[in-house]
Scaffold this motif. Structure first.
Motif, PDB file in Angstrom:
ATOM      1  N   SER A 284      91.924  84.493 -29.213  1.00  0.00           N
ATOM      2  CA  SER A 284      91.635  83.064 -29.316  1.00  0.00           C
ATOM      3  C   SER A 284      90.149  82.794 -29.477  1.00  0.00           C
ATOM      4  N   GLY A 285      89.365  83.867 -29.616  1.00  0.00           N
ATOM      5  CA  GLY A 285      87.939  83.702 -29.830  1.00  0.00           C
ATOM      6  C   GLY A 285      87.172  83.548 -28.548  1.00  0.00           C
ATOM      7  N   ALA A 286      87.288  84.549 -27.658  1.00  0.00           N
ATOM      8  CA  ALA A 286      86.554  84.512 -26.395  1.00  0.00           C
ATOM      9  C   ALA A 286      85.082  84.277 -26.679  1.00  0.00           C
ATOM     10  N   PRO A 287      84.454  83.347 -25.971  1.00  0.00           N
ATOM     11  CA  PRO A 287      83.052  83.029 -26.246  1.00  0.00           C
ATOM     12  C   PRO A 287      82.147  84.223 -26.004  1.00  0.00           C
ATOM     13  N   THR A 288      81.060  84.260 -26.741  1.00  0.00           N
ATOM     14  CA  THR A 288      80.103  85.341 -26.556  1.00  0.00           C
ATOM     15  C   THR A 288      79.175  85.005 -25.406  1.00  0.00           C
ATOM     16  N   ARG A 289      78.415  85.998 -24.973  1.00  0.00           N
ATOM     17  CA  ARG A 289      77.497  85.782 -23.854  1.00  0.00           C
ATOM     18  C   ARG A 289      76.510  84.667 -24.179  1.00  0.00           C
ATOM     19  N   GLY A 290      76.196  83.879 -23.174  1.00  0.00           N
ATOM     20  CA  GLY A 290      75.247  82.806 -23.369  1.00  0.00           C
ATOM     21  C   GLY A 290      75.881  81.469 -23.663  1.00  0.00           C
TER      22      GLY A 290
END
Length: 473
Positions: A284-290
């Protein structure tokens, strides 16, 4: 400090890596391995990472995650530990350990930089630090679409934690490695929680309350998103089936039914649900760091469910086919029949409790004989207490690890739980296997006789080699 010698072949490569110490005997820090991967061009950032930590179920869950990702057509890297039979197993690409030649090539590529870091810090990089850098480099060179990376021990100071997992998976936390991680569930959970990075999705298996509080506090502090087993996802139903179990699972984004899992036990059903949630989060498009998810953090702090949206449901047919192909060698693995010989890597009381529960549920043994070889730093009385109700007799022995508790000392511990008449000593594992099979067959009821070989991943791996499991496949 002299430069490490370039290996000529695979044996040389293994010897070079094995000669290096354990990082916990040096200093728990990420400085050395971070400097190394910086020199290598930060290969751990060349692909998204699903990071797996916990006390029990890490390897099985990592393998299940990888199987689902590969079934979706992605090229995968898988880094697990420890190995069962060969060091190459720890670094797998598309489900296969890298070859001996490739292992040597990767080590040759990183060794010049290893020497530079050895000189800079005044101590040699550890075995696990070098191997971790090799895995990251091998995955970048492949290249892989996604890497599933299992923590070696702990999390916060583990060498793998130079990677920032888009998805952080936290399997059940229990008391283990207390010499290094702390002697309370809260302390150990705090170490494991270190893999949760800002903006990540944390997929959290069912936990003891003390551990859950620590893990979820870390989620809130980092602005990550939590998916919790039993709240956002979980096993809806399970039935025993020939060769495994049939599952119906509530995922983060849908219900998946008619799943056949060729692994035994409630704990493996839970591992499959955790793995499925992790792949859903990734898909589902896990958010990237930050990218902290403040809405999610607020809901989690208030104890409310949060699923992260409607996107990310997986193709149920791919879920079924991926999990149907899943394997977890050395985890209640049937090595032979007549009598049935099971290999299991349980090495702490919580893991052994799951093993015992599964044997009781899935196998109809009328007489079960155990073989135990276990490390001297484990909770041996706790493990023996779990085994005693299901074993008719116990053969104690040693495995190939230098940390294996000597058989005579293990026998003393075992006799206090089993009584002297039910405990037998064998100095070597092959002799222990012969003895246990003979004891299991004493009644002549071969159909209900069984042997359980357990106590360590090393024990399961040694037995796998002796029984030639997997050869010719």
């Amino acid at each position: 400090m002299s430069q490490p010698a370039e290996p000529l072949d695979y044996r040389d490569a293994v010897r070079e890596i094995r000669s290096r110490g354990v990082e916990w005997d040096i200093d728990p820090t990420l400085d050395r391995v971070r400097d190394l991967v910086d020199l290598l061009g930060e290969p751990q950032r060349a692909y998204p990472v699903i990071h797996v930590a916990g006390t029990n179920g890490k390897s099985s869950t990592a393998r299940l995650v990888e199987a689902l990702l590969r079934e979706r057509g992605l090229r995968t890297g898988l880094y697990t530990s420890p190995e069962l039979t060969t060091l190459r197993e720890r670094i797998a690409i598309d489900g296969e350990p890298i070859s001996e030649d490739r292992f040597v090539e990767v080590l040759r590529d990183v060794l010049p930089y290893v020497g530079m870091i050895d000189e800079k810090h005044g101590v040699r990089l550890s075995f696990f630090e070098v191997l971790t850098a090799m895995a990251f480099a091998a995955f970048a060179d492949a290249p892989v679409d996604v890497a599933v990376v299992e923590v070696g021990m702990g999390g916060r100071w583990d060498a793998t934690n130079v990677a920032d997992g888009a998805v952080a998976v936290l399997t059940p936390v229990g008391l283990d490695h207390t010499r290094y991680l702390g002697d309370t569930l809260e302390e150990i959970a705090g170490e494991k929680a270190g893999i949760v990075k800002p903006g990540a999705v944390a997929v959290v298996a069912q936990q003891p309350v003390e551990a859950a509080e620590v893990l979820l506090r870390r989620v809130v502090e980092t602005g990550a998103t939590a998916a919790r087993e039993g709240i956002e996802f979980g096993v809806l139903s399970r039935d025993i089936a020939v060769g495994g179990q049939q599952l119906r699972v509530q995922g983060l984004h849908g219900v998946y039914d008619e799943i056949f899992l060729p692994l035994f036990g409630e704990h493996q059903a839970s591992n499959a649900a955790v793995a499925l949630a992790a792949v859903e989060a990734f898909a589902s498009g896990a958010p990237t760091r930050g990218e902290p998810n403040l809405e999610a953090a607020t809901r989690i702090a208030a104890g409310e469910p949060y699923t992260g949206g409607d996107e990310g449901q997986l193709d149920p047919a791919l879920v079924r086919s991926g999990l149907a192909k899943a394997a977890s060698p050395g985890r209640l693995e049937v090595a032979r029949t007549g009598p049935t010989v099971l290999l299991d890597s349980a090495h702490n009381p919580a893991g052994m409790a799951a093993t015992v529960q599964t044997i009781t549920e899935a196998f109809g043994f009328t007489r079960l004989v155990g073989i135990l070889a276990i490390a001297e730093d484990k909770d041996v009385p706790g493990v023996l207490d779990q085994l005693e109700p299901v074993l008719a007799e116990l053969v104690v022995t040693r495995n190939s690890s230098a940390r294996s508790l000597p058989p005579d000392e293990l026998a003393d511990e075992a006799e206090s739980v089993f009584g002297s008449e039910r405990v037998h000593v064998a100095e070597r594992l092959d002799d222990a296997i012969d003895r246990a099979i003979g004891l299991a067959e004493e009644t002549g009821e071969y159909q209900g006789a069984g042997v359980l070989i357990t106590g360590s991943v090393v024990t399961a791996g040694d037995a796998r080699t002796l029984l030639r499991v997997g050869e010719g496949r």
